[in-house]
Scaffold this active site. Sequence first.
Site: not given
Length: 220
Positions: A130, A159-161, A164
């Site tokens: 992610p 998820g990935c936001i 990160t």
Amino acid sequence: MTDQITTIAGADLSGDYTFSGFGGSLPLGSRPALVIVDPAKAYSEPSSPLYVGAEEVVTRIRTLRAAASAAGIPVYLTQVLYDDDAGVLGGLFFSKVPALRHFVAGNPFSDFIDGLEPQPGEMVITKHYPSAFHGTSLAAALTATKIDTVLITGFSTSGCIRATTIDSLQHGFVPVVVSNAVGDRHREAHDSNLRDIAAKCGEVRSLDQVLSYLRTRSEA
């Protein structure tokens, strides 16, 4: 215990966060970079099971990207890409999320969204998990160019936001999530994660606020 906390802080979640000591702020730095997280057709094509109804978000990402380019700040795009259907590079993540098969090389859903393909001078980070930082050279590249602030846009918020954002903070960069230039499949997931990010691990700003920040930086 729960009833006692509710009585003291109030039933409102923001009140509970304030009571608990969350919700501080981080000043934005003078050397930002833009990270566009996973602008893949998997999120923009209605035939994809990962479709998020992203038309307005994609338009805002394009606007943000143009402003970043005009301000002369570095732009990074991430892509999730696996070599084969076994997803070995994705490890347990690939096993946990069957939808990741749409990011196997050659699958059209793994391609960049039209108008968000990498441009000359922009850098592409290939990732398998992610976070844009996990197992990639992103942190090293940002450190080498003395970046202090990471503007985060793309997919998906929960998820990935979020991943990160957390890793940006943990690597020492001020994370700024552009609230209306990120998207998710469900509004509830989108809103709750933005609220939690703002309270615990990053700054959440609107596109207009970030554009103003970039203009100020250009003038400086």
